[in-house]
Design a protein around this motif. Structure first.
Motif, PDB file in Angstrom:
ATOM      1  N   GLY A 175       0.820  -1.224   0.000  1.00 37.48           N
ATOM      2  CA  GLY A 175       0.000   0.000   0.000  1.00 37.48           C
ATOM      3  C   GLY A 175       0.842   1.258   0.000  1.00 37.48           C
ATOM      4  N   LEU A 176       2.159   1.070   0.226  1.00 43.43           N
ATOM      5  CA  LEU A 176       3.038   2.245   0.195  1.00 43.43           C
ATOM      6  C   LEU A 176       3.140   2.767  -1.237  1.00 43.43           C
ATOM      7  CD1 LEU A 176       4.890   4.041   1.880  1.00 43.43           C
ATOM      8  CD2 LEU A 176       6.744   2.434   1.453  1.00 43.43           C
ATOM      9  N   GLU A 177       3.237   1.831  -2.174  1.00 42.45           N
ATOM     10  CA  GLU A 177       3.410   2.256  -3.574  1.00 42.45           C
ATOM     11  C   GLU A 177       2.372   1.681  -4.516  1.00 42.45           C
ATOM     12  OE1 GLU A 177       7.505   1.052  -4.238  1.00 42.45           O
ATOM     13  OE2 GLU A 177       8.081   3.167  -4.136  1.00 42.45           O
ATOM     14  N   GLU A 178       1.728   0.580  -4.125  1.00 42.42           N
ATOM     15  CA  GLU A 178       0.769  -0.061  -5.035  1.00 42.42           C
ATOM     16  C   GLU A 178      -0.269   0.956  -5.509  1.00 42.42           C
ATOM     17  OE1 GLU A 178       2.034  -1.559  -2.389  1.00 42.42           O
ATOM     18  OE2 GLU A 178       2.796  -3.457  -3.183  1.00 42.42           O
ATOM     19  N   VAL A 179      -0.564   0.934  -6.781  1.00 45.51           N
ATOM     20  CA  VAL A 179      -1.465   1.888  -7.468  1.00 45.51           C
ATOM     21  C   VAL A 179      -1.243   3.351  -7.040  1.00 45.51           C
ATOM     22  CG1 VAL A 179      -3.249   0.195  -8.060  1.00 45.51           C
ATOM     23  CG2 VAL A 179      -3.483   1.453  -5.928  1.00 45.51           C
ATOM     24  N   ASN A 198      -3.091  -8.999  -4.260  1.00 46.50           N
ATOM     25  CA  ASN A 198      -2.675  -8.809  -5.645  1.00 46.50           C
ATOM     26  C   ASN A 198      -1.318  -8.099  -5.647  1.00 46.50           C
ATOM     27  OD1 ASN A 198      -2.291  -8.192  -8.288  1.00 46.50           O
ATOM     28  ND2 ASN A 198      -4.338  -7.348  -8.637  1.00 46.50           N
ATOM     29  N   THR A 199      -0.268  -8.849  -5.932  1.00 50.83           N
ATOM     30  CA  THR A 199       1.075  -8.265  -5.890  1.00 50.83           C
ATOM     31  C   THR A 199       1.545  -7.845  -7.288  1.00 50.83           C
ATOM     32  OG1 THR A 199       1.961 -10.497  -5.992  1.00 50.83           O
ATOM     33  CG2 THR A 199       1.820  -9.500  -3.815  1.00 50.83           C
ATOM     34  N   LYS A 200       0.620  -7.958  -8.241  1.00 52.33           N
ATOM     35  CA  LYS A 200       0.995  -7.570  -9.620  1.00 52.33           C
ATOM     36  C   LYS A 200       0.540  -6.147  -9.931  1.00 52.33           C
ATOM     37  CE  LYS A 200       2.200 -11.822 -11.352  1.00 52.33           C
ATOM     38  NZ  LYS A 200       1.976 -12.656 -10.259  1.00 52.33           N
ATOM     39  N   LEU A 201      -0.029  -5.471  -8.964  1.00 56.10           N
ATOM     40  CA  LEU A 201      -0.521  -4.115  -9.218  1.00 56.10           C
ATOM     41  C   LEU A 201       0.636  -3.184  -9.538  1.00 56.10           C
ATOM     42  CD1 LEU A 201      -3.160  -3.766  -6.343  1.00 56.10           C
ATOM     43  CD2 LEU A 201      -3.628  -3.901  -8.793  1.00 56.10           C
ATOM     44  N   ILE A 202       0.410  -2.278 -10.476  1.00 59.45           N
ATOM     45  CA  ILE A 202       1.477  -1.359 -10.847  1.00 59.45           C
ATOM     46  C   ILE A 202       1.680  -0.297  -9.766  1.00 59.45           C
ATOM     47  CG2 ILE A 202       1.347  -1.642 -13.346  1.00 59.45           C
ATOM     48  CD1 ILE A 202      -0.445   0.877 -13.277  1.00 59.45           C
ATOM     49  N   LYS A 203       2.835   0.340  -9.799  1.00 64.21           N
ATOM     50  CA  LYS A 203       3.159   1.342  -8.782  1.00 64.21           C
ATOM     51  C   LYS A 203       2.605   2.721  -9.138  1.00 64.21           C
ATOM     52  CE  LYS A 203       5.963  -1.369  -6.360  1.00 64.21           C
ATOM     53  NZ  LYS A 203       7.178  -2.023  -6.721  1.00 64.21           N
ATOM     54  N   THR A 204       2.258   2.883 -10.418  1.00 66.37           N
ATOM     55  CA  THR A 204       1.753   4.190 -10.850  1.00 66.37           C
ATOM     56  C   THR A 204       0.273   4.289 -10.526  1.00 66.37           C
ATOM     57  OG1 THR A 204       3.182   3.820 -12.726  1.00 66.37           O
ATOM     58  CG2 THR A 204       1.739   5.745 -12.853  1.00 66.37           C
ATOM     59  N   ALA A 205      -0.158   5.506 -10.200  1.00 66.00           N
ATOM     60  CA  ALA A 205      -1.578   5.710  -9.910  1.00 66.00           C
ATOM     61  C   ALA A 205      -2.409   5.404 -11.155  1.00 66.00           C
ATOM     62  CB  ALA A 205      -1.803   7.152  -9.473  1.00 66.00           C
ATOM     63  N   LEU A 206      -3.449   4.595 -11.000  1.00 68.74           N
ATOM     64  CA  LEU A 206      -4.251   4.184 -12.161  1.00 68.74           C
ATOM     65  C   LEU A 206      -4.963   5.342 -12.858  1.00 68.74           C
ATOM     66  CD1 LEU A 206      -5.683   0.863 -10.726  1.00 68.74           C
ATOM     67  CD2 LEU A 206      -3.954   1.139 -12.496  1.00 68.74           C
ATOM     68  N   PRO A 207      -5.411   6.398 -12.136  1.00 67.42           N
ATOM     69  CA  PRO A 207      -6.091   7.486 -12.840  1.00 67.42           C
ATOM     70  C   PRO A 207      -5.248   8.093 -13.949  1.00 67.42           C
ATOM     71  CG  PRO A 207      -6.511   7.690 -10.517  1.00 67.42           C
ATOM     72  CD  PRO A 207      -5.491   6.573 -10.690  1.00 67.42           C
ATOM     73  N   ASN A 208      -3.906   8.041 -13.820  1.00 68.61           N
ATOM     74  CA  ASN A 208      -3.049   8.552 -14.905  1.00 68.61           C
ATOM     75  C   ASN A 208      -3.392   7.834 -16.205  1.00 68.61           C
ATOM     76  OD1 ASN A 208      -1.847  10.029 -13.003  1.00 68.61           O
ATOM     77  ND2 ASN A 208       0.045   8.848 -12.874  1.00 68.61           N
ATOM     78  N   PHE A 209      -3.665   6.534 -16.084  1.00 72.60           N
ATOM     79  CA  PHE A 209      -3.976   5.763 -17.278  1.00 72.60           C
ATOM     80  C   PHE A 209      -5.376   6.080 -17.793  1.00 72.60           C
ATOM     81  CE2 PHE A 209      -0.659   3.311 -15.270  1.00 72.60           C
ATOM     82  CZ  PHE A 209       0.171   3.081 -16.344  1.00 72.60           C
ATOM     83  N   THR A 210      -6.326   6.218 -16.866  1.00 74.87           N
ATOM     84  CA  THR A 210      -7.698   6.474 -17.338  1.00 74.87           C
ATOM     85  C   THR A 210      -7.759   7.825 -18.035  1.00 74.87           C
ATOM     86  OG1 THR A 210      -8.291   7.218 -15.120  1.00 74.87           O
ATOM     87  CG2 THR A 210      -8.986   5.019 -15.714  1.00 74.87           C
ATOM     88  N   HIS A 211      -7.062   8.856 -17.452  1.00 73.23           N
ATOM     89  CA  HIS A 211      -7.076  10.178 -18.084  1.00 73.23           C
ATOM     90  C   HIS A 211      -6.445  10.114 -19.466  1.00 73.23           C
ATOM     91  CE1 HIS A 211      -8.754  12.274 -14.830  1.00 73.23           C
ATOM     92  NE2 HIS A 211      -7.723  12.188 -14.015  1.00 73.23           N
ATOM     93  N   GLU A 212      -5.259   9.428 -19.507  1.00 69.46           N
ATOM     94  CA  GLU A 212      -4.527   9.340 -20.771  1.00 69.46           C
ATOM     95  C   GLU A 212      -5.375   8.622 -21.809  1.00 69.46           C
ATOM     96  OE1 GLU A 212      -0.371   7.510 -22.184  1.00 69.46           O
ATOM     97  OE2 GLU A 212      -0.498   8.038 -20.075  1.00 69.46           O
ATOM     98  N   ALA A 213      -5.947   7.500 -21.406  1.00 62.80           N
ATOM     99  CA  ALA A 213      -6.727   6.703 -22.344  1.00 62.80           C
ATOM    100  C   ALA A 213      -7.953   7.480 -22.823  1.00 62.80           C
ATOM    101  CB  ALA A 213      -7.154   5.401 -21.671  1.00 62.80           C
ATOM    102  N   LEU A 214      -8.641   8.127 -21.896  1.00 60.81           N
ATOM    103  CA  LEU A 214      -9.863   8.833 -22.270  1.00 60.81           C
ATOM    104  C   LEU A 214      -9.571  10.017 -23.192  1.00 60.81           C
ATOM    105  CD1 LEU A 214     -11.858   8.813 -18.921  1.00 60.81           C
ATOM    106  CD2 LEU A 214     -12.368   7.543 -20.985  1.00 60.81           C
ATOM    107  N   SER A 215      -8.432  10.699 -22.950  1.00 57.25           N
ATOM    108  CA  SER A 215      -8.129  11.871 -23.771  1.00 57.25           C
ATOM    109  C   SER A 215      -7.809  11.462 -25.207  1.00 57.25           C
ATOM    110  CB  SER A 215      -6.951  12.646 -23.180  1.00 57.25           C
ATOM    111  OG  SER A 215      -5.800  11.838 -23.256  1.00 57.25           O
ATOM    112  N   LYS A 216      -7.388  10.177 -25.385  1.00 56.95           N
ATOM    113  CA  LYS A 216      -7.023   9.743 -26.733  1.00 56.95           C
ATOM    114  C   LYS A 216      -8.217   9.230 -27.520  1.00 56.95           C
ATOM    115  CE  LYS A 216      -2.186   8.900 -26.140  1.00 56.95           C
ATOM    116  NZ  LYS A 216      -1.366   8.115 -25.303  1.00 56.95           N
ATOM    117  N   ILE A 217      -9.336   9.052 -26.853  1.00 58.45           N
ATOM    118  CA  ILE A 217     -10.491   8.508 -27.573  1.00 58.45           C
ATOM    119  C   ILE A 217     -11.714   9.386 -27.343  1.00 58.45           C
ATOM    120  CG2 ILE A 217      -9.931   6.073 -27.922  1.00 58.45           C
ATOM    121  CD1 ILE A 217     -11.053   5.506 -25.126  1.00 58.45           C
ATOM    122  N   PRO A 218     -11.675  10.601 -27.923  1.00 57.49           N
ATOM    123  CA  PRO A 218     -12.770  11.541 -27.696  1.00 57.49           C
ATOM    124  C   PRO A 218     -14.122  11.009 -28.173  1.00 57.49           C
ATOM    125  CG  PRO A 218     -11.264  12.348 -29.399  1.00 57.49           C
ATOM    126  CD  PRO A 218     -10.632  11.155 -28.787  1.00 57.49           C
TER     127      PRO A 218
END
Ligand code: SF4
Ligand code: SF4
Ligand code: SF4
Length: 256
Positions: A175-179, A198-218
């Protein structure tokens, strides 16, 4: 107020269920099981204690530092507060349940049986904490397995415990770095994968991905928006009809 967090020391949890019972009482939730260790998360149960091998693990909302429930909600029904608690405003909710799909820990639950359904989950005892008290579950824990305080202090304490007792703890703070970090931190005597985390969770915050993904598919966003509006209308209409029917039946009973 500073940012708060739980520190859950799995080595200290005896599976007594006092946290589970305290949460029920604090939130006026009905009894859903005779055995706290066999209950499941639901709209009436915001935290559970699960036996996993020789250990007990508390499950609840992790109050993520950058929560996906907040970033995917199209109407801002979820907010991350200054103390770290992630709260939900039922008056804004469309009922789309994107939050349930997006949560990396599968936490939010829906009131399927209600005419005016809401999403339910742990709220970090927001009012109690604001008044300077501990969350009910942390106050009830007899062993110190559930601790609560400033997030910085909880991280410091977790690091200290790991450093001072290298044979007792697996050297990781979950929980220190997960998501991107959470407000529920765990330390454990065994590797977290052994406990079903779940130890496969990425260390980057997931909203970064949702914002990035959403901005690319208007186009998708626009279509999604139209669909959501339709969905909102349908959900509301369904609830209106159900309410009208309920009133009709009530009036009829009154005439008899
Ligand atoms: S655990 Fe899920 S519901 Fe809780 S804050 Fe994180 S994304 Fe939201
Ligand atoms: S913080 Fe409050 S709402 Fe959350 S699990 Fe503990 S008692 Fe329940
Ligand atoms: S009250 Fe404390 S010891 Fe008892 S089940 Fe909850 S976390 Fe474990």
């Amino acid at each position: 107020m500073s940012k708060k967090a739980f520190l859950i020391d799995i080595s200290e949890c005896v599976g007594c269920g006092a946290c589970y019972e305290a949460c029920k009482e604090q939130n006026n939730l009905p009894k859903t099981s005779d055995d706290p260790l066999r209950d499941t998360l639901s709209d009436k149960t915001y935290t559970i204690v699960e036996q996993r091998g020789d250990y007990y693990v508390r499950v609840m909302c992790k109050h993520c530092e950058e929560p996906t429930c907040v970033s995917v909600c199209p109407v801002g029904a979820f907010t991350k507060t200054d103390i770290g608690a992630v709260l939900y405003d039922e008056s804004k909710c469309l009922g789309c349940r994107y939050c349930m799909q997006a949560c990396p820990f599968q936490i939010p639950r829906y009131e399927w049986g209600s005419l005016t359904p809401r999403v339910q989950k742990c709220i970090m005892c927001y009012d109690r904490v604001r008044e300077g008290n501990l969350p009910a579950c942390a106050e009830a824990c007899p062993t110190g397995a559930t601790m609560f305080g400033d997030r910085d202090e909880m991280i410091k304490l977790a690091k200290q415990k790991l450093a001072e007792n290298p044979d007792k703890y697996y050297q990781h703070i979950y929980g220190l770095e997960e998501v991107g970090g959470t407000s529920v931190l765990y330390i454990s005597p065994v590797p977290f994968e052994q406990l079903g985390f779940n130890t496969k969770l990425i260390k980057t915050a997931l909203p970064n991905f949702t914002h990035e993904a959403l901005s690319k598919i208007p186009t998708l966003v626009t279509v999604g928006g139209v669909l959501l509006t339709g969905f909102y209308w349908l959900t509301n209409r369904k609830n209106e009809i159900a309410r009208e029917k309920f009133e009709e039946r009530k009036n009829k009973r009154g005439e008899e």
